[in-house]
Design a protein around this motif. Structure first.
Motif, PDB file in Angstrom:
ATOM      1  N   ALA A 106       0.777  -1.192   0.056  1.00  0.00           N
ATOM      2  CA  ALA A 106      -0.066  -0.050  -0.061  1.00  0.00           C
ATOM      3  C   ALA A 106       0.679   1.286   0.146  1.00  0.00           C
ATOM      4  O   ALA A 106       0.636   2.243  -0.673  1.00  0.00           O
ATOM      5  CB  ALA A 106      -0.913  -0.049   1.183  1.00  0.00           C
ATOM      6  N   GLN A 107       1.973   1.254   0.715  1.00  0.00           N
ATOM      7  CA  GLN A 107       2.791   2.260   0.665  1.00  0.00           C
ATOM      8  C   GLN A 107       3.623   2.643  -0.417  1.00  0.00           C
ATOM      9  O   GLN A 107       3.736   3.703  -0.904  1.00  0.00           O
ATOM     10  CB  GLN A 107       3.783   2.036   1.776  1.00  0.00           C
ATOM     11  CG  GLN A 107       4.865   3.401   1.948  1.00  0.00           C
ATOM     12  CD  GLN A 107       5.844   3.272   3.185  1.00  0.00           C
ATOM     13  OE1 GLN A 107       6.310   2.143   3.393  1.00  0.00           O
ATOM     14  NE2 GLN A 107       6.164   4.361   3.786  1.00  0.00           N
ATOM     15  N   GLU A 108       3.994   1.438  -1.128  1.00  0.00           N
ATOM     16  CA  GLU A 108       4.601   1.778  -2.449  1.00  0.00           C
ATOM     17  C   GLU A 108       3.775   2.202  -3.602  1.00  0.00           C
ATOM     18  O   GLU A 108       3.999   2.963  -4.461  1.00  0.00           O
ATOM     19  CB  GLU A 108       5.099   0.122  -2.965  1.00  0.00           C
ATOM     20  CG  GLU A 108       6.399  -0.192  -2.178  1.00  0.00           C
ATOM     21  CD  GLU A 108       6.827  -1.545  -2.445  1.00  0.00           C
ATOM     22  OE1 GLU A 108       6.438  -2.233  -3.585  1.00  0.00           O
ATOM     23  OE2 GLU A 108       7.493  -2.199  -1.632  1.00  0.00           O
ATOM     24  N   GLU A 109       2.387   1.464  -3.585  1.00  0.00           N
ATOM     25  CA  GLU A 109       1.411   2.168  -4.513  1.00  0.00           C
ATOM     26  C   GLU A 109       0.976   3.515  -4.233  1.00  0.00           C
ATOM     27  O   GLU A 109       0.966   4.379  -5.211  1.00  0.00           O
ATOM     28  CB  GLU A 109       0.157   1.151  -4.236  1.00  0.00           C
ATOM     29  CG  GLU A 109       0.115   0.054  -4.676  1.00  0.00           C
ATOM     30  CD  GLU A 109      -1.144  -0.773  -4.544  1.00  0.00           C
ATOM     31  OE1 GLU A 109      -2.237  -0.127  -4.630  1.00  0.00           O
ATOM     32  OE2 GLU A 109      -1.177  -2.005  -4.455  1.00  0.00           O
ATOM     33  N   LEU A 110       1.027   4.127  -2.852  1.00  0.00           N
ATOM     34  CA  LEU A 110       0.814   5.427  -2.557  1.00  0.00           C
ATOM     35  C   LEU A 110       1.911   6.485  -3.071  1.00  0.00           C
ATOM     36  O   LEU A 110       1.735   7.264  -3.585  1.00  0.00           O
ATOM     37  CB  LEU A 110       0.789   5.675  -0.993  1.00  0.00           C
ATOM     38  CG  LEU A 110       0.450   7.091  -0.501  1.00  0.00           C
ATOM     39  CD1 LEU A 110      -0.633   7.823  -1.187  1.00  0.00           C
ATOM     40  CD2 LEU A 110       0.535   6.972   0.976  1.00  0.00           C
ATOM     41  N   HIS A 111       3.158   5.888  -2.854  1.00  0.00           N
ATOM     42  CA  HIS A 111       4.247   6.654  -3.158  1.00  0.00           C
ATOM     43  C   HIS A 111       4.732   6.470  -4.688  1.00  0.00           C
ATOM     44  O   HIS A 111       5.389   7.615  -5.164  1.00  0.00           O
ATOM     45  CB  HIS A 111       5.718   6.102  -2.308  1.00  0.00           C
ATOM     46  CG  HIS A 111       5.609   6.547  -0.989  1.00  0.00           C
ATOM     47  ND1 HIS A 111       6.592   5.998  -0.205  1.00  0.00           N
ATOM     48  CD2 HIS A 111       4.798   7.014  -0.148  1.00  0.00           C
ATOM     49  CE1 HIS A 111       6.652   6.413   1.062  1.00  0.00           C
ATOM     50  NE2 HIS A 111       5.360   7.060   0.863  1.00  0.00           N
ATOM     51  N   SER A 112       3.978   5.823  -5.483  1.00  0.00           N
ATOM     52  CA  SER A 112       4.137   5.743  -6.991  1.00  0.00           C
ATOM     53  C   SER A 112       3.131   6.561  -7.560  1.00  0.00           C
ATOM     54  O   SER A 112       3.235   6.798  -8.805  1.00  0.00           O
ATOM     55  CB  SER A 112       3.988   4.215  -7.538  1.00  0.00           C
ATOM     56  OG  SER A 112       2.696   3.754  -7.275  1.00  0.00           O
ATOM     57  N   MET A 113       2.003   7.153  -6.937  1.00  0.00           N
ATOM     58  CA  MET A 113       1.112   8.016  -7.607  1.00  0.00           C
ATOM     59  C   MET A 113       1.688   9.457  -7.749  1.00  0.00           C
ATOM     60  O   MET A 113       2.732   9.735  -6.918  1.00  0.00           O
ATOM     61  CB  MET A 113       0.093   8.245  -6.526  1.00  0.00           C
ATOM     62  CG  MET A 113      -0.772   7.155  -6.042  1.00  0.00           C
ATOM     63  SD  MET A 113      -1.939   7.468  -4.935  1.00  0.00           S
ATOM     64  CE  MET A 113      -3.252   8.073  -6.093  1.00  0.00           C
ATOM     65  N   PRO A 114       1.607   9.966  -9.157  1.00  0.00           N
ATOM     66  CA  PRO A 114       2.460  11.257  -9.588  1.00  0.00           C
ATOM     67  C   PRO A 114       2.424  12.276  -8.351  1.00  0.00           C
ATOM     68  O   PRO A 114       3.276  12.918  -8.263  1.00  0.00           O
ATOM     69  CB  PRO A 114       1.591  11.347 -10.806  1.00  0.00           C
ATOM     70  CG  PRO A 114       0.907  10.180 -11.345  1.00  0.00           C
ATOM     71  CD  PRO A 114       0.555   9.369 -10.290  1.00  0.00           C
ATOM     72  N   LEU A 115       1.213  12.475  -7.957  1.00  0.00           N
ATOM     73  CA  LEU A 115       1.336  13.792  -6.960  1.00  0.00           C
ATOM     74  C   LEU A 115       1.907  13.306  -5.669  1.00  0.00           C
ATOM     75  O   LEU A 115       2.653  14.391  -5.017  1.00  0.00           O
ATOM     76  CB  LEU A 115      -0.271  14.071  -6.681  1.00  0.00           C
ATOM     77  CG  LEU A 115      -1.135  14.857  -7.599  1.00  0.00           C
ATOM     78  CD1 LEU A 115      -2.490  15.052  -7.060  1.00  0.00           C
ATOM     79  CD2 LEU A 115      -0.449  15.844  -8.090  1.00  0.00           C
ATOM     80  N   MET A 116       1.982  12.144  -5.318  1.00  0.00           N
ATOM     81  CA  MET A 116       2.660  11.653  -4.065  1.00  0.00           C
ATOM     82  C   MET A 116       4.244  11.784  -4.451  1.00  0.00           C
ATOM     83  O   MET A 116       5.084  12.269  -3.398  1.00  0.00           O
ATOM     84  CB  MET A 116       2.380  10.546  -3.518  1.00  0.00           C
ATOM     85  CG  MET A 116       1.019  10.508  -2.732  1.00  0.00           C
ATOM     86  SD  MET A 116       1.259  11.566  -1.281  1.00  0.00           S
ATOM     87  CE  MET A 116       2.533  10.577  -0.229  1.00  0.00           C
ATOM     88  N   GLU A 117       4.624  11.320  -5.573  1.00  0.00           N
ATOM     89  CA  GLU A 117       6.042  11.295  -6.016  1.00  0.00           C
ATOM     90  C   GLU A 117       6.388  12.887  -5.892  1.00  0.00           C
ATOM     91  O   GLU A 117       7.559  13.069  -5.337  1.00  0.00           O
ATOM     92  CB  GLU A 117       6.134  10.683  -7.427  1.00  0.00           C
ATOM     93  CG  GLU A 117       6.221   9.180  -7.565  1.00  0.00           C
ATOM     94  CD  GLU A 117       6.482   8.911  -8.957  1.00  0.00           C
ATOM     95  OE1 GLU A 117       6.057   9.417 -10.082  1.00  0.00           O
ATOM     96  OE2 GLU A 117       6.617   7.399  -8.873  1.00  0.00           O
TER      97      GLU A 117
END
Length: 124
Positions: free
Chosen positions: A75-86
């Motif tokens: 879940a953290q990896e998916e979150l961090h891979s979102m463009p806005l989160m990146e």
């Protein structure tokens, strides 16, 4: 208050204003607002926080397992891979780097690291 103290406080305010006006702070503020205003990103943050919270409760109870830990990591990896989160994480890192440089510049002539952890005075 002495003139010297007032002058140092004025310099501190000026430094704070310069940091607030820096490109790094501006980028971080804009990225933060973008994350806060995006429903999809907010939902991913909520889901991650819920999984992480449940994992922490399970760990305290002694019932956490590798599968639940992997779910949190995924879940953290998916979150961090979102463009806005990146963008947010990159801006956060750049601001942190700038603040560390400012801390070093302030601390260097004093031989004190004010940004480090506070320790007791005069301990053996």
């Amino acid at each position: 208050m002495s003139v010297e103290t007032a002058s140092l406080e004025d310099l501190g305010r000026e430094l704070g204003e310069k940091i607030a006006d820096s490109p790094e702070h501006t980028a971080f503020r804009e990225a933060s607002e973008a994350v806060e205003n995006d429903a999809e990103t907010q939902e991913a943050i909520k889901e991650f926080e819920e999984l992480r919270h449940q994992f922490m409760l399970d760990r305290e109870a002694g019932t956490a397992d590798r599968q639940s830990m992997r779910e949190v990591q995924n879940a953290q990896e998916e979150l961090h891979s979102m463009p806005l989160m990146e963008e947010y994480l990159e801006a956060q890192e750049e601001l942190q780097t700038k603040l560390e440089a400012v801390n070093k510049a302030i601390s260097e002539p004093l031989a004190v690291d004010f940004g480090g952890e506070a320790g007791g005075c005069c301990q053996d």
